[in-house]
Write a protein that holds these residues in place. Structure first.
Motif, PDB file in Angstrom:
ATOM      1  N   TRP A  87       3.105   4.225   4.618  1.00  0.00           N
ATOM      2  CA  TRP A  87       2.630   4.752   3.951  1.00  0.00           C
ATOM      3  C   TRP A  87       1.160   3.924   4.868  1.00  0.00           C
ATOM      4  N   LEU A  88       1.175   2.639   4.593  1.00  0.00           N
ATOM      5  CA  LEU A  88      -0.351   2.002   5.052  1.00  0.00           C
ATOM      6  C   LEU A  88      -0.476   2.360   6.443  1.00  0.00           C
ATOM      7  N   ASN A  89       0.457   2.049   7.297  1.00  0.00           N
ATOM      8  CA  ASN A  89      -0.263   2.839   8.655  1.00  0.00           C
ATOM      9  C   ASN A  89      -0.410   3.833   8.288  1.00  0.00           C
ATOM     10  N   ALA A  90       0.098   5.301   7.758  1.00  0.00           N
ATOM     11  CA  ALA A  90      -0.956   6.565   7.847  1.00  0.00           C
ATOM     12  C   ALA A  90      -2.009   6.856   7.197  1.00  0.00           C
ATOM     13  N   ILE A 128     -18.261   2.910   7.507  1.00  0.00           N
ATOM     14  CA  ILE A 128     -16.752   3.057   5.585  1.00  0.00           C
ATOM     15  C   ILE A 128     -15.954   3.102   6.172  1.00  0.00           C
ATOM     16  N   LEU A 129     -15.882   4.757   7.201  1.00  0.00           N
ATOM     17  CA  LEU A 129     -15.342   5.464   8.034  1.00  0.00           C
ATOM     18  C   LEU A 129     -13.716   4.365   8.342  1.00  0.00           C
ATOM     19  N   LEU A 130     -14.738   3.140   9.780  1.00  0.00           N
ATOM     20  CA  LEU A 130     -14.176   1.852  10.014  1.00  0.00           C
ATOM     21  C   LEU A 130     -13.771   0.651   9.022  1.00  0.00           C
ATOM     22  N   ALA A 131     -14.097   0.923   8.109  1.00  0.00           N
ATOM     23  CA  ALA A 131     -13.951  -0.011   6.988  1.00  0.00           C
ATOM     24  C   ALA A 131     -12.548   0.149   7.340  1.00  0.00           C
ATOM     25  N   PHE A 132     -11.797   0.747   7.506  1.00  0.00           N
ATOM     26  CA  PHE A 132     -10.529   0.846   6.159  1.00  0.00           C
ATOM     27  C   PHE A 132      -8.855   0.817   7.489  1.00  0.00           C
ATOM     28  N   PRO A 133      -9.624   1.111   8.770  1.00  0.00           N
ATOM     29  CA  PRO A 133      -7.595   1.072   9.604  1.00  0.00           C
ATOM     30  C   PRO A 133      -7.507  -0.752   9.312  1.00  0.00           C
ATOM     31  N   LEU A 134      -8.453  -1.303   9.321  1.00  0.00           N
ATOM     32  CA  LEU A 134      -8.400  -3.106   9.681  1.00  0.00           C
ATOM     33  C   LEU A 134      -7.708  -3.533   8.591  1.00  0.00           C
ATOM     34  N   PRO A 135      -7.881  -3.317   7.207  1.00  0.00           N
ATOM     35  CA  PRO A 135      -6.756  -3.710   6.240  1.00  0.00           C
ATOM     36  C   PRO A 135      -5.992  -2.971   5.890  1.00  0.00           C
ATOM     37  N   LEU A 136      -6.070  -1.302   6.660  1.00  0.00           N
ATOM     38  CA  LEU A 136      -4.771  -0.850   5.884  1.00  0.00           C
ATOM     39  C   LEU A 136      -4.164  -0.870   6.959  1.00  0.00           C
ATOM     40  N   PHE A 137      -3.891  -1.379   8.428  1.00  0.00           N
ATOM     41  CA  PHE A 137      -2.881  -1.983   9.386  1.00  0.00           C
ATOM     42  C   PHE A 137      -2.234  -3.154   8.658  1.00  0.00           C
ATOM     43  N   LEU A 138      -3.149  -4.525   8.973  1.00  0.00           N
ATOM     44  CA  LEU A 138      -2.855  -5.720   8.218  1.00  0.00           C
ATOM     45  C   LEU A 138      -1.919  -5.904   6.753  1.00  0.00           C
ATOM     46  N   GLY A 139      -1.840  -4.207   6.496  1.00  0.00           N
ATOM     47  CA  GLY A 139      -1.289  -4.203   5.441  1.00  0.00           C
ATOM     48  C   GLY A 139      -0.187  -4.015   5.822  1.00  0.00           C
ATOM     49  N   ALA A 140       0.027  -2.841   6.613  1.00  0.00           N
ATOM     50  CA  ALA A 140       1.713  -2.813   7.308  1.00  0.00           C
ATOM     51  C   ALA A 140       2.175  -3.912   7.575  1.00  0.00           C
ATOM     52  N   LEU A 141       1.206  -4.714   8.583  1.00  0.00           N
ATOM     53  CA  LEU A 141       2.225  -5.699   8.992  1.00  0.00           C
ATOM     54  C   LEU A 141       3.100  -6.890   8.110  1.00  0.00           C
ATOM     55  N   LEU A 142       1.850  -6.874   7.130  1.00  0.00           N
ATOM     56  CA  LEU A 142       2.597  -7.255   6.054  1.00  0.00           C
ATOM     57  C   LEU A 142       3.562  -7.807   5.345  1.00  0.00           C
ATOM     58  N   SER A 143       3.626  -5.930   5.297  1.00  0.00           N
ATOM     59  CA  SER A 143       4.530  -5.021   4.353  1.00  0.00           C
ATOM     60  C   SER A 143       5.787  -5.083   5.723  1.00  0.00           C
ATOM     61  N   ASP A 144       5.423  -5.472   7.084  1.00  0.00           N
ATOM     62  CA  ASP A 144       6.762  -5.464   7.419  1.00  0.00           C
ATOM     63  C   ASP A 144       7.429  -6.520   7.767  1.00  0.00           C
ATOM     64  N   ILE A 145       6.194  -8.024   7.772  1.00  0.00           N
ATOM     65  CA  ILE A 145       7.221  -9.160   7.963  1.00  0.00           C
ATOM     66  C   ILE A 145       8.177  -9.889   6.396  1.00  0.00           C
ATOM     67  N   ALA A 146       7.427  -8.885   5.102  1.00  0.00           N
ATOM     68  CA  ALA A 146       7.945  -8.703   4.156  1.00  0.00           C
ATOM     69  C   ALA A 146       9.094  -8.715   3.985  1.00  0.00           C
ATOM     70  N   TYR A 147       9.104  -7.017   5.345  1.00  0.00           N
ATOM     71  CA  TYR A 147      10.660  -6.350   4.724  1.00  0.00           C
ATOM     72  C   TYR A 147      12.065  -7.605   6.013  1.00  0.00           C
ATOM     73  N   ALA A 148      11.123  -7.835   7.126  1.00  0.00           N
ATOM     74  CA  ALA A 148      12.103  -8.553   7.684  1.00  0.00           C
ATOM     75  C   ALA A 148      12.748  -9.957   6.746  1.00  0.00           C
ATOM     76  N   GLN A 149      11.248 -10.769   5.801  1.00  0.00           N
ATOM     77  CA  GLN A 149      12.289 -11.436   5.790  1.00  0.00           C
ATOM     78  C   GLN A 149      12.831 -11.413   4.113  1.00  0.00           C
ATOM     79  N   SER A 150      12.977  -9.870   4.042  1.00  0.00           N
ATOM     80  CA  SER A 150      13.845  -9.673   2.633  1.00  0.00           C
ATOM     81  C   SER A 150      15.150  -8.287   2.526  1.00  0.00           C
TER      82      SER A 150
END
Length: 141
Positions: A50-53, A17-39
């Motif tokens: 926050w996703l990174n935290a 269960i603990l291992l299930a969280f880092p991948l989607p959270l860090f992937l969400g952080a990456l997608l948020s950074d991509i969105a920030y770089a575009q907009s």
């Protein structure tokens, strides 16, 4: 080295269960950074921070559990447990550096935050792969 049959050892359910969280959270952080770089909409930078935290929180507990498992692993599983722990530790350390970068002003984080978020997401994928794969029969001890 002799090839021996080592049964696959699943993760403890709480560790899984603990291992299930880092991948989607860090992937969400990456997608948020991509969105920030575009907009250049500052809120995307906040989402990424926050996703990174969250990824750091759950990834830290998963790495602690992996460290304990590394010490408890037998000789046949020690190499796999070591690779798994190293992947989690590298993910966590780069994630912490990424958190420090995200702590700066939103306009000052690019492109460092994007590159770090991508590296952390890849390491989270590798750590998840190693953690959930276990050791298969026929592994070399």
């Amino acid at each position: 080295m002799v090839a021996i049959s080592v049964p696959a050892r699943p993760l403890h359910p709480l560790h899984a269960i603990l291992l299930a969280f880092p991948l989607p959270l860090f992937l969400g952080a990456l997608l948020s950074d991509i969105a920030y770089a575009q907009s250049f909409e500052v809120q995307w930078s906040n989402f990424a921070a926050w996703l990174n935290a969250g990824g750091l929180l759950f990834g830290g507990f998963a790495a602690l559990w992996a460290l304990i498992d590394l010490f408890r692993a037998g000789p046949a599983r020690r190499r796999h447990a070591g690779l798994y722990f190293v992947a989690l530790a590298a993910m966590w350390v780069l994630g912490l550096i990424d958190a420090f970068v995200h702590g700066k002003d939103a306009y000052a984080i690019m492109p460092e935050a994007l590159y770090l978020s991508a590296a952390v997401a890849v390491l989270a994928l590798v750590a998840s792969w190693l953690g959930y794969s276990g050791i298969r029969p026929g592994a070399v001890a």
